[in-house]
Design a protein around this motif. Structure first.
Motif, PDB file in Angstrom:
ATOM      1  N   ARG A  14      45.977  31.257  42.831  1.00 19.59           N
ATOM      2  CA  ARG A  14      45.484  32.585  42.456  1.00 19.59           C
ATOM      3  C   ARG A  14      46.618  33.472  41.959  1.00 19.59           C
ATOM      4  N   SER A  15      46.257  34.326  41.005  1.00 16.00           N
ATOM      5  CA  SER A  15      47.208  35.336  40.536  1.00 16.00           C
ATOM      6  C   SER A  15      46.406  36.516  39.986  1.00 16.00           C
ATOM      7  N   PRO A  16      47.013  37.707  39.913  1.00 17.73           N
ATOM      8  CA  PRO A  16      46.295  38.871  39.379  1.00 17.73           C
ATOM      9  C   PRO A  16      45.871  38.702  37.920  1.00 17.73           C
ATOM     10  N   ASP A  17      46.498  37.777  37.211  1.00 15.58           N
ATOM     11  CA  ASP A  17      46.151  37.551  35.807  1.00 15.58           C
ATOM     12  C   ASP A  17      45.037  36.533  35.632  1.00 15.58           C
ATOM     13  N   ASP A  18      44.610  35.918  36.718  1.00 11.98           N
ATOM     14  CA  ASP A  18      43.597  34.865  36.643  1.00 11.98           C
ATOM     15  C   ASP A  18      42.436  35.201  37.577  1.00 11.98           C
ATOM     16  N   LEU A  19      41.798  36.349  37.319  1.00  9.87           N
ATOM     17  CA  LEU A  19      40.691  36.794  38.157  1.00  9.87           C
ATOM     18  C   LEU A  19      39.352  36.442  37.532  1.00  9.87           C
ATOM     19  N   ARG A  20      38.349  36.281  38.371  1.00  5.29           N
ATOM     20  CA  ARG A  20      36.990  36.053  37.883  1.00  5.29           C
ATOM     21  C   ARG A  20      36.217  37.360  37.970  1.00  5.29           C
ATOM     22  N   CYS A  21      35.096  37.424  37.282  1.00  3.82           N
ATOM     23  CA  CYS A  21      34.259  38.620  37.327  1.00  3.82           C
ATOM     24  C   CYS A  21      33.800  38.865  38.763  1.00  3.82           C
ATOM     25  N   PRO A  22      33.758  40.125  39.171  1.00  4.25           N
ATOM     26  CA  PRO A  22      33.330  40.417  40.543  1.00  4.25           C
ATOM     27  C   PRO A  22      31.842  40.170  40.737  1.00  4.25           C
ATOM     28  N   VAL A  23      31.488  39.794  41.946  1.00  7.92           N
ATOM     29  CA  VAL A  23      30.088  39.634  42.321  1.00  7.92           C
ATOM     30  C   VAL A  23      29.780  40.736  43.319  1.00  7.92           C
ATOM     31  N   VAL A  24      28.766  41.531  43.021  1.00  7.13           N
ATOM     32  CA  VAL A  24      28.413  42.654  43.873  1.00  7.13           C
ATOM     33  C   VAL A  24      26.981  42.468  44.357  1.00  7.13           C
TER      34      VAL A  24
END
Length: 86
Positions: A14-24
């Motif tokens: 994981r890294s801050p540049d490799d995030l997925r869309c949030p699920v809410v």
């Protein structure tokens, strides 16, 4: 054990540049404003079209980064939240 090994690998990658869309998930009892909250974010008016104002649907919505930034701007003025959206 295999699952734990895979989770360890995933966490390390994981890294801050490799995030997925949030699920809410918005959950609550009847008449607590769930649909109204989603209408505000989506700039829709689903609640007005429902019989008695009661929504009888389950749905999913994709929120664009720009929409999330716009809708949370006021909160960010007072709370200084660092929102990272892919």
């Amino acid at each position: 054990r295999k699952r734990m090994e895979q989770e360890t690998i995933n966490m390390a990658a994981r890294s801050p540049d490799d995030l997925r869309c949030p699920v809410v998930v918005i959950m609550g009892h009847v008449d607590t404003g769930k649909t109204k909250l989603l209408d505000k974010i989506r700039k829709t008016n689903v609640q007005e079209g429902e019989a008695g104002g009661i929504t009888q649907q389950i749905g999913a919505t994709f929120f664009e980064k720009k929409t999330l930034e716009t809708q949370t701007a006021k909160l960010n003025e007072t709370e200084k939240v660092d929102i990272k959206v892919p």
